[in-house]
Every structure is written in C-alpha cells, then in structure tokens.
Motif scaffolding. Structure first.
Motif, PDB file in Angstrom:
ATOM      1  N   ILE A 140     -36.142  36.153  41.183  1.00 37.76           N
ATOM      2  CA  ILE A 140     -36.304  37.173  42.219  1.00 37.76           C
ATOM      3  C   ILE A 140     -37.384  36.688  43.162  1.00 37.76           C
ATOM      4  O   ILE A 140     -38.520  36.481  42.757  1.00 37.76           O
ATOM      5  N   GLY A 141     -37.075  36.531  44.415  1.00 36.10           N
ATOM      6  CA  GLY A 141     -38.091  36.119  45.348  1.00 36.10           C
ATOM      7  C   GLY A 141     -37.514  35.380  46.519  1.00 36.10           C
ATOM      8  O   GLY A 141     -36.423  35.660  46.972  1.00 36.10           O
ATOM      9  N   VAL A 142     -38.391  34.611  46.883  1.00 34.46           N
ATOM     10  CA  VAL A 142     -38.156  33.985  48.154  1.00 34.46           C
ATOM     11  C   VAL A 142     -37.841  32.519  47.974  1.00 34.46           C
ATOM     12  O   VAL A 142     -38.470  31.943  47.148  1.00 34.46           O
ATOM     13  N   ILE A 145     -28.421  28.593  37.426  1.00 33.53           N
ATOM     14  CA  ILE A 145     -28.935  29.637  36.557  1.00 33.53           C
ATOM     15  C   ILE A 145     -28.063  30.860  36.723  1.00 33.53           C
ATOM     16  O   ILE A 145     -27.085  30.846  37.447  1.00 33.53           O
ATOM     17  N   GLY A 146     -28.403  31.950  36.003  1.00 30.79           N
ATOM     18  CA  GLY A 146     -27.563  33.139  36.037  1.00 30.79           C
ATOM     19  C   GLY A 146     -27.544  33.830  37.391  1.00 30.79           C
ATOM     20  O   GLY A 146     -26.485  34.127  37.940  1.00 30.79           O
ATOM     21  N   ARG A 147     -28.743  34.074  37.939  1.00 28.54           N
ATOM     22  CA  ARG A 147     -28.782  34.891  39.154  1.00 28.54           C
ATOM     23  C   ARG A 147     -30.042  34.620  39.958  1.00 28.54           C
ATOM     24  O   ARG A 147     -31.098  34.341  39.389  1.00 28.54           O
ATOM     25  N   ILE A 148     -29.898  34.681  41.274  1.00 31.10           N
ATOM     26  CA  ILE A 148     -31.044  34.651  42.186  1.00 31.10           C
ATOM     27  C   ILE A 148     -30.956  35.860  43.099  1.00 31.10           C
ATOM     28  O   ILE A 148     -29.889  36.171  43.644  1.00 31.10           O
ATOM     29  N   THR A 149     -32.062  36.566  43.254  1.00 31.23           N
ATOM     30  CA  THR A 149     -32.164  37.647  44.229  1.00 31.23           C
ATOM     31  C   THR A 149     -33.190  37.243  45.280  1.00 31.23           C
ATOM     32  O   THR A 149     -34.357  37.022  44.953  1.00 31.23           O
ATOM     33  N   GLY A 150     -32.761  37.119  46.514  1.00 29.37           N
ATOM     34  CA  GLY A 150     -33.667  36.759  47.597  1.00 29.37           C
ATOM     35  C   GLY A 150     -34.084  37.989  48.372  1.00 29.37           C
ATOM     36  O   GLY A 150     -33.242  38.711  48.907  1.00 29.37           O
ATOM     37  N   LEU A 151     -35.384  38.248  48.414  1.00 33.71           N
ATOM     38  CA  LEU A 151     -35.906  39.394  49.157  1.00 33.71           C
ATOM     39  C   LEU A 151     -36.445  38.909  50.490  1.00 33.71           C
ATOM     40  O   LEU A 151     -37.573  38.441  50.597  1.00 33.71           O
ATOM     41  N   ASP A 152     -35.614  38.980  51.513  1.00 28.76           N
ATOM     42  CA  ASP A 152     -35.914  38.491  52.852  1.00 28.76           C
ATOM     43  C   ASP A 152     -36.526  37.093  52.795  1.00 28.76           C
ATOM     44  O   ASP A 152     -37.694  36.897  53.174  1.00 28.76           O
TER      45      ASP A 152
END
Length: 417
Positions: A140-142, A145-152
C-alpha cells in the motif's frame, strides 16, 4: 505487555534542517500486529523471523510513504495501521525510508526510490524463504506479489517513465490505484482498476492558488489517504462507475454496473474480492466518483431520466432538491448547458451533498438565464429518479409536470409503473 515488547521502535522523525542538508537512504521495517497495534518493532532485513511477533504464514501488508519535504512522519500512518489490523489478522510492515525521502531536492528522493524498492524486493525474497506466500503480500503506498494499492502515486519523473520504472498492472496479481492530484500525481491509468475521485484533480475544499502556501501542494495529494482511511473504517462508501472520462460520468453516460453483476459497481477499499476477477479479465478499468469536502465524503447519487415536451428550444441548467422531514439537500447539474426540446429524452447524474433516506417531496428548477421577455413553459411527460448508491431504495417517478423556466416546481414522488 512486558519483557521484550516494552520498548517501541518509532518512525524516523526528522525536520527541515535535515531536508536542507540532505539525507542518505536508510530503510527501516517496522512491524505491527494485533498483539502490538500501537508499538512498532523493527525487523532485521535478513532474519525477520528473529522477531517473535512476525509470522511469515500470515498475510502481510506493506505501508509505504512517499516524498517527505519537511522530514516529519506522515500523520496518517498510525491510523492506517490500526484500520488494516481491524480488517484482518496480519503483519503490517511500515517501510520507513524517511532518511532518503526527506530531501529538499525532489529528484534526489526519486533516485532513492529505486534503491528502496530493491531493498524491499530482497526482503520479500527472504520472507518467501521463511514460508511466506507472494499471494498474501499487499503493498500500500506510493512492486510478482498478491496486490498493490497505489494512493495517488507520485507523478513527477514517473509519468513519462516506462512500465519497469513506474506502477503497472503487471507488478502484482491485482493493482488498484486511487488518483486525487493530477498536478503532482501519476497521470494515466496504471492498475487493473484506477479510481478517480472528482476526476482525479481539484479536490473539494482544497486551495486552488499558490497563495495558500503549503496546503496548495499537499491537500489534493493527501486526500487520497483520507478517502482510503474512510473506506477502511467503513464510515464512507465510495462507489466508482466505469467510464472513459469524468466529463462523460458527470453527463450521466456511465451509470451502468452490468459488467459486475451480481455485485455493484466497484467500491473503494480493502476488500476488492467481489470485483477482482472481473477486473483482471477486463484488463484496465477507469472508474469515477465525486465527493464532498469533509467526512463522510460520499455524495448520494441518482440517475435522473426525463422526457420533455416543449414548443420552443431552451438551454439551461437543472437544480433538484429533496425534502425529508426538516431536512433538505440539493443537487446542481450545472457543469454545462443542457438542451430541452420537443419530445427529447434526457439523462442526468444528480449528486447531493447530504443523504435523505425517505424523500417526501422533490423540488426542481430549470434555469435558462432568461431575465427579459416571457417565461417559456417546459413540460415533463415523465421523470424518474433511480438511486445509484442504495439499490434497495425505491425508484421514484412523476408524470406530466408543467414547469416555467427559472421557476421552481414541487411535487411528491410516486412509485414507478
């Protein structure tokens, strides 16, 4: 707690003097679990299992911050850690690279991102060797693998970079991205799903000019974290509608969710399981939603369909108010002029600032701007209000309404035939 767990390892706290002098990269990995929600413990990069609280068989979420021009710790880190642990029993690892991110010169920090990514890659390989599954790793971040969450995710020096040097759907089994600042964030679609809050730019309540100082540069960007925290905390429900552009979304052209049935359109948040398989099959999907400036951020939305029958062509904007008890909320469909002519079907997206669960009365005005001459009549043969966020609520209709331009007319909604 007692014994080995009494002392806590805190996020690196720097100040402006460090930024002016410049910092060199040093990456720390701070572990949080349900047993130490408020007390981080630094992991050894090559031997993470030496820390008793670390369990390689549990899912692991990495929280990664971005550029830190003041050196201060991100104010949102602790809250994000807490909400992730509420949602799931896991390892949460805060990647503290404040030494490196805290530099007055942005381009210096950019060069350190590659070294930080290599450091993290080597750590994940070590986790695998100790029994961790890549399927259970979530960044999670900028970056398979399983998952990436990009916060802006950061834009400068990355927007024009190739897929190997910026966020890309191939970086993980599932990549979701939230955009809130097109000026300083990553432009374009870079995930299996890209959420665009308010079109991905100019967030409500944020300054529009340089004269506001620091907040002009950080407000839009930080809104991504605030929206994600709100979704994690389940204090807001933010539904994104698939569309090619924010303009088409506002025009009411993209309010269908058939591709995801029996689920709704995708909602921002941690649990993407109802939409994940469909989104991966679809390739890359852009979804749009609008928000208010404050909690709970959601703008209750209705699809409004009506048929006009008027003798003369008129152009104007629409104002709709819902009444329930002593509460009133208004939607202004005024982003462009609408065309009203004889026997024409029109579809609008009406977004309200407040929610009224039981609508007792509806007021409507078509404002043409005509201030001289006669007021022309506009006849609505039928009008239909379909709730988009609350599918269990009834669809509301009304038939054969005579309006005068610039004058408000009120009516009680009826059930639809």
């Amino acid at each position: 707690m007692s014994g080995d767990y009494e002392s806590c390892d805190n996020f690196t706290d720097l100040n402006l003097s460090h930024c002016f002098m410049g910092t060199s990269l040093y990456v720390r990995l701070l572990l949080y679990t349900r047993a130490n929600v408020h007390c981080g413990h630094e992991l050894r990069h090559r031997h993470p299992s030496d820390q008793p609280l670390f369990n390689s068989t549990r899912p692991t979420a990495f929280v990664i911050h971005g550029y830190r021009p003041t050196g201060a710790p991100p104010t949102w880190i602790d809250r994000l850690v807490q909400l992730l642990l509420v949602n799931r029993d896991m390892n949460v690892i805060v990647v503290d690279w404040n030494k490196g991110a805290a530099n007055l010169i942005y381009f210096t920090a950019v060069t350190y991102t590659r070294d930080a990514a290599q450091n993290l890659t080597e750590f994940i390989i070590t986790m695998q060797e100790e029994g961790a599954s890549l399927d259970d790793i979530h960044l999670i971040g900028v970056r398979k693998i399983g998952r990436i969450t990009g916060l802006d995710p950061a834009g400068p020096m990355f927007t024009s970079a190739g897929p190997d040097e910026r966020l890309d759907p191939r970086d993980a089994q599932f990549v979701d991205v939230l955009h809130t600042d097109m000026a300083f964030g990553l432009v374009g679609a870079h995930g299996h799903i890209d959420f665009y809050a308010n079109g991905g730019a100019d967030q409500p309540g944020c300054p529009k000019t340089f004269f506001a100082g620091k907040s002009y540069f950080v407000c839009d960007h930080q809104r991504a974290v605030l929206l994600y925290l709100c979704a994690l905390n389940r204090t807001c429900s933010l539904t994104g509608f698939p569309c090619s552009s924010y303009e088409d979304f506002l025009d009411g052209k993209c309010l269908q969710c058939e591709a995801f049935k029996p689920a709704s359109c995708p909602r921002l948040g941690y649990d993407m399981s109802p939409w994940r398989d469909a989104l991966i099959q679809m390739g890359q999907t852009k979804v749009f939603f609008s928000t208010t400036s404050t909690l709970p951020y959601r703008k209750p939305s209705y699809r409004v369909d009506f048929v006009t029958w008027n003798q003369y062509l008129r152009w104007g904007v629409v104002y709709i108010r819902f009444h329930g008890g002593k509460s009133v909320t208004e939607a202004r469909v005024d982003h462009k002029l609408l065309r009203f002519e004889q026997y024409t079907s029109t579809r609008l997206l009406a977004e309200f600032d407040d929610d009224i669960s039981t609508v007792q009365k509806i007021s409507m005005r078509i404002n043409t701007g005509n201030v001289i001459g006669p007021r022309y009549k506009i006849r609505l043969l039928r009008i239909r209000f379909t709730p988009l966020d609350e599918p269990d609520r009834p669809v509301m209709c009304r038939y054969d309404i005579i309006m005068e331009e610039n004058m408000e007319v009120s009516f009680r909604p009826l059930s639809c035939n």
